[in-house]
Design a protein around this motif. Structure first.
Motif, PDB file in Angstrom:
ATOM      1  N   UNK A  21       0.812  -1.070  -0.004  1.00 23.06           N
ATOM      2  CA  UNK A  21       0.013   0.084   0.155  1.00 23.06           C
ATOM      3  C   UNK A  21       0.740   1.190   0.057  1.00 23.06           C
ATOM      4  N   UNK A  22       1.297   1.680  -1.199  1.00 23.87           N
ATOM      5  CA  UNK A  22       2.068   2.801  -1.421  1.00 23.87           C
ATOM      6  C   UNK A  22       1.601   3.929  -1.676  1.00 23.87           C
ATOM      7  N   UNK A  23       1.186   5.100  -0.627  1.00 22.51           N
ATOM      8  CA  UNK A  23       0.400   6.162  -0.708  1.00 22.51           C
ATOM      9  C   UNK A  23       1.040   7.048   0.289  1.00 22.51           C
ATOM     10  N   UNK A  24       0.572   8.550   0.058  1.00 25.73           N
ATOM     11  CA  UNK A  24       1.061   9.370   0.927  1.00 25.73           C
ATOM     12  C   UNK A  24       0.538   9.134   2.529  1.00 25.73           C
ATOM     13  N   UNK A  25       1.365   9.904   3.348  1.00 24.56           N
ATOM     14  CA  UNK A  25       0.919   9.900   4.865  1.00 24.56           C
ATOM     15  C   UNK A  25      -0.512  10.242   5.101  1.00 24.56           C
ATOM     16  N   UNK A  26      -1.045   9.749   5.913  1.00 24.33           N
ATOM     17  CA  UNK A  26      -2.555   9.878   6.120  1.00 24.33           C
ATOM     18  C   UNK A  26      -2.710   9.898   7.430  1.00 24.33           C
ATOM     19  N   UNK A  27      -4.144   9.701   7.720  1.00 26.32           N
ATOM     20  CA  UNK A  27      -4.796   9.815   9.126  1.00 26.32           C
ATOM     21  C   UNK A  27      -5.859   9.117   9.276  1.00 26.32           C
ATOM     22  N   UNK A  28      -6.489   8.899  10.272  1.00 33.60           N
ATOM     23  CA  UNK A  28      -7.703   7.932  10.263  1.00 33.60           C
ATOM     24  C   UNK A  28      -8.798   8.478   9.753  1.00 33.60           C
ATOM     25  N   UNK A  29      -9.668   7.575   8.882  1.00 34.62           N
ATOM     26  CA  UNK A  29     -10.627   7.837   8.031  1.00 34.62           C
ATOM     27  C   UNK A  29     -11.726   7.065   8.395  1.00 34.62           C
ATOM     28  N   UNK A  30     -13.335   7.553   8.633  1.00 32.87           N
ATOM     29  CA  UNK A  30     -14.354   6.891   8.967  1.00 32.87           C
ATOM     30  C   UNK A  30     -14.933   6.415   7.723  1.00 32.87           C
ATOM     31  N   UNK A  31     -14.217   5.499   6.806  1.00 33.72           N
ATOM     32  CA  UNK A  31     -14.742   4.979   5.447  1.00 33.72           C
ATOM     33  C   UNK A  31     -16.088   4.351   5.680  1.00 33.72           C
ATOM     34  N   UNK A  32     -17.074   4.572   5.023  1.00 30.80           N
ATOM     35  CA  UNK A  32     -18.596   4.402   5.009  1.00 30.80           C
ATOM     36  C   UNK A  32     -19.012   3.897   3.741  1.00 30.80           C
ATOM     37  N   UNK A  33     -19.904   2.796   3.939  1.00 28.94           N
ATOM     38  CA  UNK A  33     -20.334   2.257   2.863  1.00 28.94           C
ATOM     39  C   UNK A  33     -21.652   3.037   1.954  1.00 28.94           C
ATOM     40  N   UNK A  34     -21.661   2.968   0.771  1.00 30.35           N
ATOM     41  CA  UNK A  34     -22.625   3.552   0.115  1.00 30.35           C
ATOM     42  C   UNK A  34     -24.019   2.770   0.437  1.00 30.35           C
ATOM     43  N   UNK A  35     -24.238   1.602   0.684  1.00 31.62           N
ATOM     44  CA  UNK A  35     -25.382   1.040   0.759  1.00 31.62           C
ATOM     45  C   UNK A  35     -26.073   1.367   2.056  1.00 31.62           C
ATOM     46  N   UNK A  36     -25.258   1.565   3.106  1.00 33.30           N
ATOM     47  CA  UNK A  36     -25.696   1.999   4.525  1.00 33.30           C
ATOM     48  C   UNK A  36     -26.149   3.601   4.402  1.00 33.30           C
ATOM     49  N   UNK A  37     -25.439   4.301   3.610  1.00 29.67           N
ATOM     50  CA  UNK A  37     -25.567   5.795   3.437  1.00 29.67           C
ATOM     51  C   UNK A  37     -26.938   5.795   2.974  1.00 29.67           C
ATOM     52  N   UNK A  38     -27.216   5.084   1.708  1.00 28.48           N
ATOM     53  CA  UNK A  38     -28.284   5.151   0.914  1.00 28.48           C
ATOM     54  C   UNK A  38     -29.638   4.869   1.633  1.00 28.48           C
ATOM     55  N   UNK A  39     -29.385   3.920   2.546  1.00 27.54           N
ATOM     56  CA  UNK A  39     -30.508   3.333   3.441  1.00 27.54           C
ATOM     57  C   UNK A  39     -31.126   4.448   4.366  1.00 27.54           C
ATOM     58  N   UNK A  40     -29.759   5.151   5.134  1.00 29.47           N
ATOM     59  CA  UNK A  40     -30.156   6.198   5.866  1.00 29.47           C
ATOM     60  C   UNK A  40     -30.945   7.174   5.386  1.00 29.47           C
ATOM     61  N   UNK A  67     -30.182   3.151  10.551  1.00 30.55           N
ATOM     62  CA  UNK A  67     -30.539   1.970   9.951  1.00 30.55           C
ATOM     63  C   UNK A  67     -30.896   1.005  10.781  1.00 30.55           C
ATOM     64  N   UNK A  68     -30.567   1.194  11.854  1.00 26.19           N
ATOM     65  CA  UNK A  68     -31.227   0.123  12.860  1.00 26.19           C
ATOM     66  C   UNK A  68     -30.251  -1.018  13.018  1.00 26.19           C
ATOM     67  N   UNK A  69     -29.082  -1.033  12.872  1.00 31.52           N
ATOM     68  CA  UNK A  69     -28.142  -1.822  12.909  1.00 31.52           C
ATOM     69  C   UNK A  69     -26.457  -1.422  12.733  1.00 31.52           C
ATOM     70  N   UNK A  70     -25.387  -2.065  13.228  1.00 27.67           N
ATOM     71  CA  UNK A  70     -24.410  -1.431  12.824  1.00 27.67           C
ATOM     72  C   UNK A  70     -23.871  -1.210  11.345  1.00 27.67           C
ATOM     73  N   UNK A  71     -23.516  -0.215  10.900  1.00 29.54           N
ATOM     74  CA  UNK A  71     -23.046  -0.219   9.619  1.00 29.54           C
ATOM     75  C   UNK A  71     -22.004  -1.055   9.469  1.00 29.54           C
ATOM     76  N   UNK A  72     -21.666  -1.447   7.928  1.00 31.60           N
ATOM     77  CA  UNK A  72     -20.729  -2.328   7.556  1.00 31.60           C
ATOM     78  C   UNK A  72     -19.511  -1.877   8.009  1.00 31.60           C
TER      79      UNK A  72
END
Length: 286
Positions: free
Chosen positions: A159-178, A269-274
């Motif tokens: 995984x060769x990428x620039x320095x980063x920080x924590x990101x709350x990666x979130x799925x399209x399916x969960x966002x669409x349902x919400x 969404x009534x459950x833990x997101x993916x």
């Protein structure tokens, strides 16, 4: 009547599908650039009208009768993006729309290091100025972006990428349902929502560990200097503005702009997101 723009796109399409589980099809309309791509929705009783952000008159027609309008943000950046959003918001006012919901992003701020978040902040200002009821859906950073960054690592193991920080990666399916839940129940939020995020904020060091556990193969994490990463992106044929945009994601992540983790999405969404692990497994299985 609930009208959705961008209904043939990744988020808009999923949102319409989830909405149709909650409200009758004759209460749903879509505004799309190419109605042929939404023919299957028309066949199911959804109102399909042609609407282009570059043709304000078409938007006024496609927004007609909307109690609520879901404005899915454009896949553009900078002034071109904000100008398109302004056209849609002006059209919504002319069409007499009751409430505008807008797909914004966590970290939306005028001083964000990420151009898209500055665009979202400007768009929220435009919504505020209308005097209409409005909601900005502060979506977590799309997990699909992380998966795109990982595509070469999937084959190389690095995984060769620039320095980063924590990101709350979130799925399209969960966002669409919400989004569908908010649209179907109406008037749930005034102005910006809390961050609508996945269950954890991860940096790419942690992602490397998850990739190793998921695949049983070793993954390393190499930090690439910003300038070198930009040159690599340019060498692959991307225009300079795209290279700068990609780089600004890492700058914003280093600045802590995407670290928030909030329970609002789970409550909607009534459950833990993916979890990101689940999304990685699913994407790489395909």
């Amino acid at each position: 009547m609930i009208i959705v723009t961008g209904a043939t796109g990744k988020l808009g399409r999923r949102t319409v599908e989830r909405l149709l589980e909650r409200v009758p099809a004759d209460r749903v309309g879509v505004s799309v650039r190419d109605p042929r791509k939404a023919q299957d929705l028309a066949d199911r009783g959804v109102r399909v009208r042609q609407g282009s952000f570059d043709d304000p008159a078409s938007l006024v027609h496609s927004f007609e009768g909307a109690e609520q309008l879901l404005l899915v943000s454009l896949d553009r950046t900078g002034q071109e993006c904000v100008t398109g959003h302004r056209a849609a918001i002006d059209a919504a006012v002319k069409a007499g729309v009751g409430r505008i919901l807008y797909t914004s992003q966590m970290g939306a701020a005028h001083d964000s290091r990420f151009q898209a978040c500055r665009d979202h902040a400007q768009t929220e200002d435009l919504l505020r100025a209308t005097g209409l009821p409005w909601t900005a859906l502060r979506n977590g950073f799309y997990a699909s972006s992380a998966l795109q960054f990982l595509e070469s690592a999937r084959h190389t193991g690095d995984i060769a990428l620039p320095a980063d920080g924590p990101v709350a990666w979130t799925g399209h399916d969960d966002l669409a349902e919400a989004t569908a839940v908010i649209l179907a129940e109406e008037h749930r939020y005034e102005g910006p929502t809390p961050p609508l995020t996945g269950p954890a904020a991860l940096d790419f060091d942690t992602v490397a560990e998850i990739a190793s556990q998921t695949t049983g193969r070793p993954f390393t994490r190499t930090v690439v200097p910003d300038d070198a990463f930009r040159e690599q992106v340019l060498a692959h044929g991307a225009p300079a503005p795209i290279a700068d945009l990609m780089l600004s994601i890492f700058a914003a992540a280093r600045n802590g702009e995407f670290t928030a983790v909030d329970s609002t999405l789970a409550e909607l969404i009534g459950r833990e997101p993916a979890a990101f692990r689940t999304q990685l497994e699913h994407a790489w299985a395909e």
